[in-house]
Design an enzyme around this catalytic site. Structure first.
Site, PDB file in Angstrom:
ATOM      1  N   GLU A   1      -2.399  13.436 -29.369  1.00  0.00           N
ATOM      2  CA  GLU A   1      -2.245  14.125 -28.076  1.00  0.00           C
ATOM      3  C   GLU A   1      -0.832  13.971 -27.539  1.00  0.00           C
ATOM      4  N   GLY A   2       0.137  13.909 -28.457  1.00  0.00           N
ATOM      5  CA  GLY A   2       1.533  13.696 -28.080  1.00  0.00           C
ATOM      6  C   GLY A   2       1.858  12.220 -28.200  1.00  0.00           C
TER       7      GLY A   2
ATOM      8  N   PRO B 102       0.212  19.355 -41.827  1.00  0.00           N
ATOM      9  CA  PRO B 102       0.925  18.296 -42.553  1.00  0.00           C
ATOM     10  C   PRO B 102       2.411  18.246 -42.183  1.00  0.00           C
TER      11      PRO B 102
ATOM     12  N   ALA C 204      -7.346  17.253 -22.329  1.00  0.00           N
ATOM     13  CA  ALA C 204      -7.692  16.081 -23.146  1.00  0.00           C
ATOM     14  C   ALA C 204      -6.814  14.879 -22.780  1.00  0.00           C
TER      15      ALA C 204
ATOM     16  N   LEU D  34      -7.539 -15.105 -27.297  1.00  0.00           N
ATOM     17  CA  LEU D  34      -8.699 -15.514 -28.073  1.00  0.00           C
ATOM     18  C   LEU D  34      -8.330 -16.293 -29.338  1.00  0.00           C
TER      19      LEU D  34
ATOM     20  N   GLY E 188      -2.392  23.985 -23.209  1.00  0.00           N
ATOM     21  CA  GLY E 188      -3.246  23.928 -22.018  1.00  0.00           C
ATOM     22  C   GLY E 188      -4.495  23.085 -22.269  1.00  0.00           C
TER      23      GLY E 188
ATOM     24  N   LEU F 174      -4.571  20.628 -24.366  1.00  0.00           N
ATOM     25  CA  LEU F 174      -4.097  19.236 -24.439  1.00  0.00           C
ATOM     26  C   LEU F 174      -3.985  18.629 -23.049  1.00  0.00           C
TER      27      LEU F 174
ATOM     28  N   PHE G 192      14.182  17.641 -26.819  1.00  0.00           N
ATOM     29  CA  PHE G 192      13.321  17.751 -28.010  1.00  0.00           C
ATOM     30  C   PHE G 192      14.074  18.305 -29.211  1.00  0.00           C
TER      31      PHE G 192
HETATM   32  P1  TGC Z   1       7.781  24.772 -25.158  1.00  0.00           P
HETATM   33  O1  TGC Z   1       8.808  25.829 -25.452  1.00  0.00           O
HETATM   34  O2  TGC Z   1       8.118  23.657 -24.238  1.00  0.00           O
HETATM   35  O3  TGC Z   1       6.440  25.454 -24.621  1.00  0.00           O
HETATM   36  C1  TGC Z   1       5.848  26.572 -25.263  1.00  0.00           C
HETATM   37  C2  TGC Z   1       4.955  27.251 -24.230  1.00  0.00           C
HETATM   38  O4  TGC Z   1       3.896  26.342 -23.834  1.00  0.00           O
HETATM   39  C3  TGC Z   1       3.996  26.090 -22.419  1.00  0.00           C
HETATM   40  N1  TGC Z   1       3.633  24.667 -22.238  1.00  0.00           N
HETATM   41  C4  TGC Z   1       2.458  24.272 -21.778  1.00  0.00           C
HETATM   42  N2  TGC Z   1       1.400  24.964 -21.321  1.00  0.00           N
HETATM   43  C5  TGC Z   1       0.331  24.265 -20.920  1.00  0.00           C
HETATM   44  N3  TGC Z   1       0.293  22.923 -20.961  1.00  0.00           N
HETATM   45  C6  TGC Z   1       1.321  22.184 -21.418  1.00  0.00           C
HETATM   46  N4  TGC Z   1       1.249  20.844 -21.484  1.00  0.00           N
HETATM   47  C7  TGC Z   1       2.488  22.860 -21.857  1.00  0.00           C
HETATM   48  N5  TGC Z   1       3.679  22.463 -22.365  1.00  0.00           N
HETATM   49  C8  TGC Z   1       4.372  23.585 -22.598  1.00  0.00           C
HETATM   50  C9  TGC Z   1       5.408  26.402 -22.043  1.00  0.00           C
HETATM   51  O5  TGC Z   1       5.518  26.722 -20.679  1.00  0.00           O
HETATM   52  C10 TGC Z   1       5.699  27.598 -22.927  1.00  0.00           C
HETATM   53  O6  TGC Z   1       5.072  28.731 -22.389  1.00  0.00           O
HETATM   54  P2  TGC Z   1       5.736  30.188 -22.542  1.00  0.00           P
HETATM   55  O7  TGC Z   1       4.799  31.080 -21.810  1.00  0.00           O
HETATM   56  O8  TGC Z   1       7.094  30.064 -21.914  1.00  0.00           O
HETATM   57  O9  TGC Z   1       5.786  30.463 -24.018  1.00  0.00           O
HETATM   58  O10 TGC Z   1       7.276  24.225 -26.566  1.00  0.00           O
HETATM   59  P3  TGC Z   1       8.020  23.312 -27.636  1.00  0.00           P
HETATM   60  O11 TGC Z   1       7.819  23.969 -28.964  1.00  0.00           O
HETATM   61  O12 TGC Z   1       9.418  22.988 -27.193  1.00  0.00           O
HETATM   62  O13 TGC Z   1       7.135  21.979 -27.637  1.00  0.00           O
HETATM   63  C11 TGC Z   1       7.054  21.176 -26.513  1.00  0.00           C
HETATM   64  C12 TGC Z   1       6.277  19.869 -26.828  1.00  0.00           C
HETATM   65  C13 TGC Z   1       7.036  19.015 -27.829  1.00  0.00           C
HETATM   66  C14 TGC Z   1       6.156  19.110 -25.528  1.00  0.00           C
HETATM   67  C15 TGC Z   1       4.872  20.198 -27.338  1.00  0.00           C
HETATM   68  O14 TGC Z   1       4.881  20.935 -28.486  1.00  0.00           O
HETATM   69  C16 TGC Z   1       4.005  18.969 -27.517  1.00  0.00           C
HETATM   70  O15 TGC Z   1       3.345  18.588 -26.573  1.00  0.00           O
HETATM   71  N6  TGC Z   1       3.968  18.327 -28.736  1.00  0.00           N
HETATM   72  C17 TGC Z   1       3.020  17.286 -29.025  1.00  0.00           C
HETATM   73  C18 TGC Z   1       1.942  17.831 -29.917  1.00  0.00           C
HETATM   74  C19 TGC Z   1       0.598  17.295 -29.572  1.00  0.00           C
HETATM   75  O16 TGC Z   1       0.353  16.726 -28.545  1.00  0.00           O
HETATM   76  N7  TGC Z   1      -0.346  17.504 -30.469  1.00  0.00           N
HETATM   77  C20 TGC Z   1      -1.689  17.130 -30.232  1.00  0.00           C
HETATM   78  C21 TGC Z   1      -2.622  17.702 -31.271  1.00  0.00           C
HETATM   79  S1  TGC Z   1      -4.325  17.594 -30.830  1.00  0.00           S
HETATM   80  C22 TGC Z   1      -4.690  15.976 -30.916  1.00  0.00           C
HETATM   81  O17 TGC Z   1      -3.905  15.126 -31.127  1.00  0.00           O
HETATM   82  C23 TGC Z   1      -6.113  15.677 -30.690  1.00  0.00           C
HETATM   83  S2  TGC Z   1      -6.512  14.019 -30.815  1.00  0.00           S
HETATM   84  C24 TGC Z   1      -7.995  14.161 -30.066  1.00  0.00           C
HETATM   85  C25 TGC Z   1      -8.809  12.964 -30.008  1.00  0.00           C
HETATM   86  O18 TGC Z   1      -9.315  12.532 -31.063  1.00  0.00           O
HETATM   87  O19 TGC Z   1      -9.018  12.479 -28.853  1.00  0.00           O
HETATM   88  P1  FAD Z   2       5.571  13.263 -36.239  1.00  0.00           P
HETATM   89  O1  FAD Z   2       5.605  14.447 -35.363  1.00  0.00           O
HETATM   90  O2  FAD Z   2       6.070  13.410 -37.634  1.00  0.00           O
HETATM   91  O3  FAD Z   2       6.341  12.086 -35.512  1.00  0.00           O
HETATM   92  C1  FAD Z   2       6.797  10.920 -36.205  1.00  0.00           C
HETATM   93  C2  FAD Z   2       7.690  10.118 -35.255  1.00  0.00           C
HETATM   94  O4  FAD Z   2       8.810  10.905 -34.861  1.00  0.00           O
HETATM   95  C3  FAD Z   2       6.960   9.739 -33.961  1.00  0.00           C
HETATM   96  O5  FAD Z   2       7.325   8.449 -33.571  1.00  0.00           O
HETATM   97  C4  FAD Z   2       7.487  10.756 -32.958  1.00  0.00           C
HETATM   98  O6  FAD Z   2       7.465  10.246 -31.630  1.00  0.00           O
HETATM   99  C5  FAD Z   2       8.904  10.958 -33.451  1.00  0.00           C
HETATM  100  N1  FAD Z   2       9.444  12.269 -33.048  1.00  0.00           N
HETATM  101  C6  FAD Z   2       9.000  13.502 -33.405  1.00  0.00           C
HETATM  102  N2  FAD Z   2       9.729  14.453 -32.800  1.00  0.00           N
HETATM  103  C7  FAD Z   2      10.657  13.816 -32.043  1.00  0.00           C
HETATM  104  C8  FAD Z   2      11.680  14.245 -31.147  1.00  0.00           C
HETATM  105  N3  FAD Z   2      11.917  15.544 -30.905  1.00  0.00           N
HETATM  106  N4  FAD Z   2      12.421  13.302 -30.549  1.00  0.00           N
HETATM  107  C9  FAD Z   2      12.206  11.984 -30.739  1.00  0.00           C
HETATM  108  N5  FAD Z   2      11.252  11.510 -31.570  1.00  0.00           N
HETATM  109  C10 FAD Z   2      10.482  12.420 -32.208  1.00  0.00           C
HETATM  110  N6  FAD Z   2      -4.365  16.739 -34.228  1.00  0.00           N
HETATM  111  C11 FAD Z   2      -5.145  17.843 -34.004  1.00  0.00           C
HETATM  112  O7  FAD Z   2      -4.651  18.978 -33.973  1.00  0.00           O
HETATM  113  N7  FAD Z   2      -6.487  17.711 -33.783  1.00  0.00           N
HETATM  114  C12 FAD Z   2      -7.106  16.502 -33.792  1.00  0.00           C
HETATM  115  O8  FAD Z   2      -8.329  16.422 -33.576  1.00  0.00           O
HETATM  116  C13 FAD Z   2      -6.314  15.341 -34.065  1.00  0.00           C
HETATM  117  N8  FAD Z   2      -6.916  14.112 -34.154  1.00  0.00           N
HETATM  118  C14 FAD Z   2      -6.163  13.036 -34.574  1.00  0.00           C
HETATM  119  C15 FAD Z   2      -6.814  11.826 -34.859  1.00  0.00           C
HETATM  120  C16 FAD Z   2      -6.072  10.737 -35.335  1.00  0.00           C
HETATM  121  C17 FAD Z   2      -6.766   9.476 -35.697  1.00  0.00           C
HETATM  122  C18 FAD Z   2      -4.653  10.849 -35.463  1.00  0.00           C
HETATM  123  C19 FAD Z   2      -3.837   9.689 -35.940  1.00  0.00           C
HETATM  124  C20 FAD Z   2      -4.027  12.032 -35.178  1.00  0.00           C
HETATM  125  C21 FAD Z   2      -4.771  13.146 -34.745  1.00  0.00           C
HETATM  126  N9  FAD Z   2      -4.156  14.399 -34.537  1.00  0.00           N
HETATM  127  C22 FAD Z   2      -4.926  15.507 -34.267  1.00  0.00           C
HETATM  128  C23 FAD Z   2      -2.736  14.568 -34.834  1.00  0.00           C
HETATM  129  C24 FAD Z   2      -1.792  14.027 -33.786  1.00  0.00           C
HETATM  130  O9  FAD Z   2      -1.763  14.848 -32.660  1.00  0.00           O
HETATM  131  C25 FAD Z   2      -0.406  13.878 -34.442  1.00  0.00           C
HETATM  132  O10 FAD Z   2      -0.505  12.791 -35.333  1.00  0.00           O
HETATM  133  C26 FAD Z   2       0.691  13.661 -33.424  1.00  0.00           C
HETATM  134  O11 FAD Z   2       0.878  14.805 -32.627  1.00  0.00           O
HETATM  135  C27 FAD Z   2       2.022  13.263 -34.076  1.00  0.00           C
HETATM  136  O12 FAD Z   2       2.319  14.097 -35.160  1.00  0.00           O
HETATM  137  P2  FAD Z   2       2.743  13.430 -36.570  1.00  0.00           P
HETATM  138  O13 FAD Z   2       1.710  12.428 -36.928  1.00  0.00           O
HETATM  139  O14 FAD Z   2       2.990  14.553 -37.523  1.00  0.00           O
HETATM  140  O15 FAD Z   2       4.079  12.656 -36.280  1.00  0.00           O
END
Ligand code: TGC
Ligand code: FAD
Length: 392
Positions: free
Chosen positions: A371-372, A141, A250, A346, A245, A247, A391
């Site tokens: 997924e970001g 959350p 995916a 449409l 990794g 991610l 960030f």
């Molecule tokens: P940072 O300090 O940059 O990195 C921490 C450690 O991770 C390593 N790393 C990676 N390794 C593999 N793949 C990547 N893409 C990596 N990016 C970073 C990095 O080298 C470091 O390693 P080490 O050994 O030095 O510790 O981490 P940070 O805390 O500054 O965060 C960076 C940031 C913002 C890019 C990252 O946290 C991020 O990508 N945030 C977005 C979160 C996100 O994508 N959440 C997705 C949740 S799952 C989901 O949404 C599923 S939806 C699925 C569906 O329904 O299809």
């Molecule tokens: P926040 O992180 O609160 O972001 C809000 C806004 O602030 C965004 O516009 C963002 O771009 C901006 N922002 C945040 N940080 C910064 C920054 N440093 N600089 C500039 N702008 C910034 N997660 C899982 O773990 N597993 C799943 O299976 C999964 N499935 C999902 C399915 C759905 C339908 C949805 C909607 C989400 C799912 N997620 C899942 C979560 C998803 O990965 C998060 O919603 C996403 O990573 C964004 O997090 P948040 O919603 O908390 O937004």
């Protein structure tokens, strides 16, 4: 809903670059979507129900673990085949692709890459066949874009771990049999744990009232003193890099998947523009509508080439996280823009469930967030090209 008349655009003859196996895999997925997804998906989305009846079909077309080795029940395919399967599934619906993405890249992948041999043997074949469905718990959350801040935690209490915390926005959570959950140990180090349905203190409430990904079930994962056996810890990788990794894999699939949604919107709009008569002419004869269609096919073609090249790099194990991030961001952004433009072509019909466009458009609002987010991916590219972290 109208019959599925989809014809895939291939303006730069990308098919010439595909192997026979790629085309076979792609066509099998395409046929399955036409036969088993298109007829039911609008109704499922309107009712906000995940259509469980498609799980067997997803397994049959190899959508659960396309690149996982056959010895673990996967399809043993290359990365381009994986991408093509995701493209075809998302052509049908992003929510169905979500289910496949989570199962393959966020549940099977970490068990395959970071798990023990016993864990691989126990979980992967059942996940590949769809007998078990998985979810992936990273987001909390208060920690979405910044998963490193997570507070979900586990303690070593002798013969098992005690897991506490909550995950939000979790695809497949309401019906998952297993969840790969990321949590901090007492030293604050992130580890992956396999949590199974039925463990005391583990619940998965569904998130209702979504306007997006309505045919995909989303929910929470709640852990209240859940006793997790020690053998359920993923032993071979820890730290934030472990979930990130997953991610990468995916996000790569989404880069292809989004093209599918864009192709469906374009194909629908093109057909409509040639058939719909206003002012005595097909609306496709007006310059403004041609501009929209010309820009759509251009962006789709660029996205196809980006995904294909990325697939080659993935096959050679050379794709960087930043390259994957760029493709995810670009291809989802062009898809959402194409959906919005196609919807306008449409006219009023575009807002109805008679056509798939509005559903794609609403789905893509999730795809551009999960997924970001789009912003996070811009910052990943920004960091990669400047070396400066914006960030924090
Ligand atoms: P940072 O300090 O940059 O990195 C921490 C450690 O991770 C390593 N790393 C990676 N390794 C593999 N793949 C990547 N893409 C990596 N990016 C970073 C990095 O080298 C470091 O390693 P080490 O050994 O030095 O510790 O981490 P940070 O805390 O500054 O965060 C960076 C940031 C913002 C890019 C990252 O946290 C991020 O990508 N945030 C977005 C979160 C996100 O994508 N959440 C997705 C949740 S799952 C989901 O949404 C599923 S939806 C699925 C569906 O329904 O299809
Ligand atoms: P926040 O992180 O609160 O972001 C809000 C806004 O602030 C965004 O516009 C963002 O771009 C901006 N922002 C945040 N940080 C910064 C920054 N440093 N600089 C500039 N702008 C910034 N997660 C899982 O773990 N597993 C799943 O299976 C999964 N499935 C999902 C399915 C759905 C339908 C949805 C909607 C989400 C799912 N997620 C899942 C979560 C998803 O990965 C998060 O919603 C996403 O990573 C964004 O997090 P948040 O919603 O908390 O937004």
């Amino acid at each position: 809903m109208k019959p599925d008349l989809f014809e895939a655009p291939d303006y730069y003859n990308l098919d010439d670059l595909l192997s026979e196996e790629h085309k076979l895999v792609r066509d099998a997925a395409r046929d399955w979507v036409k036969r088993d997804v298109s007829p039911i998906i609008e109704d499922a989305a309107q009712k906000a129900e995940f259509p469980k009846s498609i799980i067997g079909g997803l397994a049959e077309i190899g959508a659960f673990g396309p690149y996982i080795p056959e010895e673990y029940g996967g399809a043993g395919l290359d990365q381009i085949s994986y991408g093509l399967i995701m493209q075809e599934i998302e052509r049908g619906d992003s929510g169905v692709r979500s289910t496949a993405s989570v199962q393959s890249s966020l549940v099977m992948y970490p068990i395959w890459k970071y798990g023990s041999e016993e864990q691989r043997q126990k979980y992967l074949p059942k996940l590949a066949s769809g007998e078990w469905m998985g979810s992936f718990g990273l987001t909390e959350p208060d920690h979405g874009s910044n998963p490193g801040g997570m507070t979900t935690n586990f303690k070593d209490v002798g013969d098992h771990y005690l897991l506490n915390g909550a995950k939000l926005w979790i695809s497949n959570s309401p019906f998952c049999d297993v969840a790969v959950v990321w949590a901090k140990n007492e030293e604050g180090r992130i580890h992956g744990l396999i949590v199974e349905r039925g463990m005391e203190g583990f619940s998965t409430p569904e998130t209702h009232n979504k306007w997006s990904l309505r045919a995909s079930a989303t929910g929470e994962l709640i852990f209240q003193d859940v006793k997790v056996p020690k053998e359920n810890l993923l032993p071979n990788k820890s730290g934030l890099g472990a979930p990130l990794g997953c991610l990468d894999s995916a996000r790569y699939g989404i880069a292809w998947g989004a093209i599918g949604a864009a192709m469906d919107c374009y194909d629908t709009a093109l057909r409509y523009a040639k058939e719909r008569i206003q002012f005595g002419k097909p609306i496709g004869a007006f310059q403004l509508q041609q501009k929209k269609l010309a820009e759509m096919i251009t962006e789709i073609t660029k996205a196809q080439l980006l995904a294909f090249r990325l697939g080659q790099l993935k096959n050679e194990d050379k794709a960087t996280s930043a390259q994957i991030s760029m493709a995810k961001r670009n291809n989802v952004e062009i898809a959402i823009k194409i959906a919005r433009e196609a919807r306008q072509i449409l006219g009023g019909m575009g807002i109805t469930g008679e056509y798939s466009i509005m559903r794609h458009m609403m789905n893509l609002e999730s795809v551009i967030t999960y997924e970001g987010t789009h912003d996070i991916h811009l910052l990943i590219t920004g960091l990669d090209i400047t070396g400066l972290n914006a960030f924090k």
